[in-house]
Design an enzyme around this catalytic site. Structure first.
Site, short mmCIF file in Angstrom:
data_model
loop_
_atom_site.label_atom_id
_atom_site.label_comp_id
_atom_site.label_asym_id
_atom_site.label_seq_id
_atom_site.Cartn_x
_atom_site.Cartn_y
_atom_site.Cartn_z
N ASN A 175 39.75 51.21 36.89
CA ASN A 175 38.83 51.77 37.88
C ASN A 175 39.11 53.22 38.23
O ASN A 175 38.40 53.80 39.05
CB ASN A 175 38.87 50.94 39.17
CG ASN A 175 40.24 50.93 39.82
OD1 ASN A 175 41.25 50.74 39.15
ND2 ASN A 175 40.28 51.13 41.12
N GLU A 272 51.67 50.82 42.99
CA GLU A 272 50.63 50.66 44.01
C GLU A 272 49.88 49.42 43.59
O GLU A 272 49.19 49.40 42.56
CB GLU A 272 49.74 51.91 44.05
CG GLU A 272 48.76 51.91 45.21
CD GLU A 272 47.41 51.38 44.80
OE1 GLU A 272 47.12 50.20 45.11
OE2 GLU A 272 46.65 52.14 44.18
N CYS A 306 41.21 50.04 45.38
CA CYS A 306 42.35 49.34 45.98
C CYS A 306 42.30 49.38 47.50
O CYS A 306 42.84 48.49 48.16
CB CYS A 306 43.65 49.95 45.47
SG CYS A 306 43.75 51.74 45.68
N GLU A 481 52.83 57.83 46.24
CA GLU A 481 52.16 58.83 45.44
C GLU A 481 51.59 59.88 46.38
O GLU A 481 51.38 59.62 47.56
CB GLU A 481 51.04 58.19 44.61
CG GLU A 481 51.59 57.17 43.61
CD GLU A 481 50.52 56.55 42.72
OE1 GLU A 481 50.74 56.51 41.51
OE2 GLU A 481 49.48 56.12 43.26
#
Length: 509
Positions: A175, A272, A306, A481
């Protein structure tokens, strides 16, 4: 995911059905990029399907042999003076240039991402444009990295150095292979590592081009390589003796497997993972802005993000009003061809994703949920389409409220007060993101402190920025991140202690 505000598209009547693009471009082949060129086709052939039509537009080659070739190239580049010998400002120059090269190829890269995941072209173009700032930011960070010195005695001193870990395997999702891959690549390169990107075989094209464009920007061969692969290639990279670190974006289940493999080999692991983000609306919040943000937060990229704010929790005194306004707003989203600039919501990325979404909605309805809008496929001649869906009458124990649907489905529940809102928000194993709406500054600080999430948005949603750390709590991830904090994930500390005089003899006398 791109930096974005809580704003969203204006409501407009949806078409009767999506209008997929007529025809498909000539088929193209995509192979791994393992040094300074693409590999020859080999291994397993994977068809690339356009989510809007279901038509085949290309072929990816998933070749396990590419893993060792890519890692060997990355290992060689790591030791080469052309990379290891570069001063920090020279690495920064390369990062800055890579951002410019990506911008110059923005239309091409955006089109490849849209074909991979069905996001509207307006969104993928925005993602590529935003990446310029990511590379420029980490170029600036690269120039600020410096050794630290400490005096130990009159004749002894220490230098504390931050050094690259080595070869980094960056495992990216379908994605956002380009954008989320760059979230990993930019800080890893700023720290002086070399990187093997591994996009999934269904979405390889933008990552192959990223490795090629890194060469165009001036990076030495092998500094950025790309392996097209699935679970077997991810495992091989994680277990590879010449890979020092694995950074992963994907499901919690896969993160647990890869994390265990990395830990068994004493490797750095950053991930993640999954999310099921709660979006809280208090009665004193700005309902107009909250409706807009909730729509954008839940249905951007057809919910395939997410941080999708798919769990809406609304204070009971405004629940009915919010629910009616939110459902009407979602009804106005335009579902259609992702290449049409007027489209708000495109298709899901695959037939499997569509079946997964249908299963969750059907299960919720069987358990008593009400569909206020959506809840079905639109009339279509092909592709993987599902209408934006709002479910009411749900319970906290339903699968649709507890598990990551990863599609255009939002549930709306009520709460009676602050304590219940926080308890509902924190009741899951996930802790990636959360949002809340209130005009009470004290409540904003109080609730934000109590929410178990790595990112909390107050009176906005899904506002992401290259300088702000991003990552999860609980089962939503390890490490961070973005921001200067991201670079630290890719560095290891070395202390060099020097005695400038005559060392004392502890056994003298």
């Amino acid at each position: 995911m791109t930096p974005t505000t809580a704003g969203g598209p204006a409501a407009a009547p949806p078409p009767a059905s999506p209008s997929p693009s007529p025809g498909t471009p000539p088929r193209s082949e995509w192979t791994s990029f393992t040094g300074d060129r693409r590999s020859a086709p080999g291994g397993s052939e994977v068809p690339l399907l356009d989510p809007a039509t279901g038509d085949r537009w290309g072929t990816a080659w998933q070749d396990p042999a590419a893993v060792d070739l890519a890692v060997a190239a990355a290992r060689g580049a790591l030791r080469s003076p052309s990379w290891a010998g570069l001063p920090q400002h020279a690495r920064a120059d390369l990062l800055y240039r890579l951002g410019d090269v990506l911008a110059a190829h923005g239309d091409e890269l955006a089109a490849l991402e849209t074909r991979a995941n069905g996001k509207p072209l307006t969104a993928t173009r925005g993602e590529v444009a935003a990446l310029v700032r990511w590379y420029r930011y980490f170029a600036a960070v690269a120039e600020t990295l410096e050794d630290r010195s400490r005096t130990l005695s009159a004749t002894a001193s220490a230098v504390i150095r931050e050094e690259p870990l080595g070869v980094v395997a960056a495992l990216t999702p379908f994605n956002g292979a380009l954008s989320l891959g760059s979230w990993k690549l930019a800080p890893a390169l700023a720290a002086g590592n070399t990187v093997v990107l591994k996009p999934p075989p269904q979405a390889p094209a933008s990552s192959v081009r990223l490795a090629e464009l890194a060469l165009e920007a001036g990076f030495p061969p092998g500094v950025v390589t790309t392996v097209i692969g699935g679970a077997a290639e991810a495992r091989r990279l994680t277990e590879h003796p010449d890979v020092a670190m694995v950074t992963f974006t994907g499901s919690t289940a896969v993160a647990r497997v890869l994390g265990a493999l990395a830990a068994a080999r004493m490797k750095r692991f950053v991930c993640e993972a999954g999310g099921k983000s709660a979006h809280l609306v208090f009665a004193d919040g700005d309902l107009d802005a909250a409706v807009t943000a909730a729509r954008q937060g839940a249905f951007s990229a057809a919910g395939q993000t997410c941080v999708a704010g798919s769990r809406l929790l609304v204070e009971e005194s405004v629940y009915d009003e919010f629910l009616a306004r939110f459902a009407a707003s979602v009804e106005g989203l335009r579902v259609g061809d992702p290449r049409d600039p007027g489209t708000h919501v495109g298709p899901l990325a695959s037939a499997a994703a569509l079946e997964r979404v249908e299963s969750y909605v059907a299960g919720a309805v069987r358990d008593g949920a009400r569909v206020l809008t959506g809840g079905r496929r639109p009339d279509s001649n092909g592709g993987f389409w599902y209408r934006p869906t709002v479910l009411a009458g749900v319970r906290a124990d339903m699968a649709v409220c507890r598990e990551e649907v990863f599609g255009p489905v939002a549930t709306v529940q009520s709460f009676s007060g602050e304590d219940e809102a926080v308890a509902l928000a924190n009741s899951l194993e996930y802790g990636l993101a959360a949002g809340l709406w209130t005009r009470d500054a004290s409540r904003a600080h109080r609730v934000a402190a109590r929410l178990e999430a790595g990112v909390v948005w107050v009176n906005t949603y899904r506002l992401l920025h290259w300088s702000v750390p991003f990552g999860g709590h609980k089962q939503s991830g390890l490490g961070r991140e973005n921001g200067v904090e991201a670079v630290r994930e890719f560095l290891q500390t070395k202390s060099v202690v020097t005695e400038h005089g005559t060392p004392a003899d502890p056994f003298a006398g």
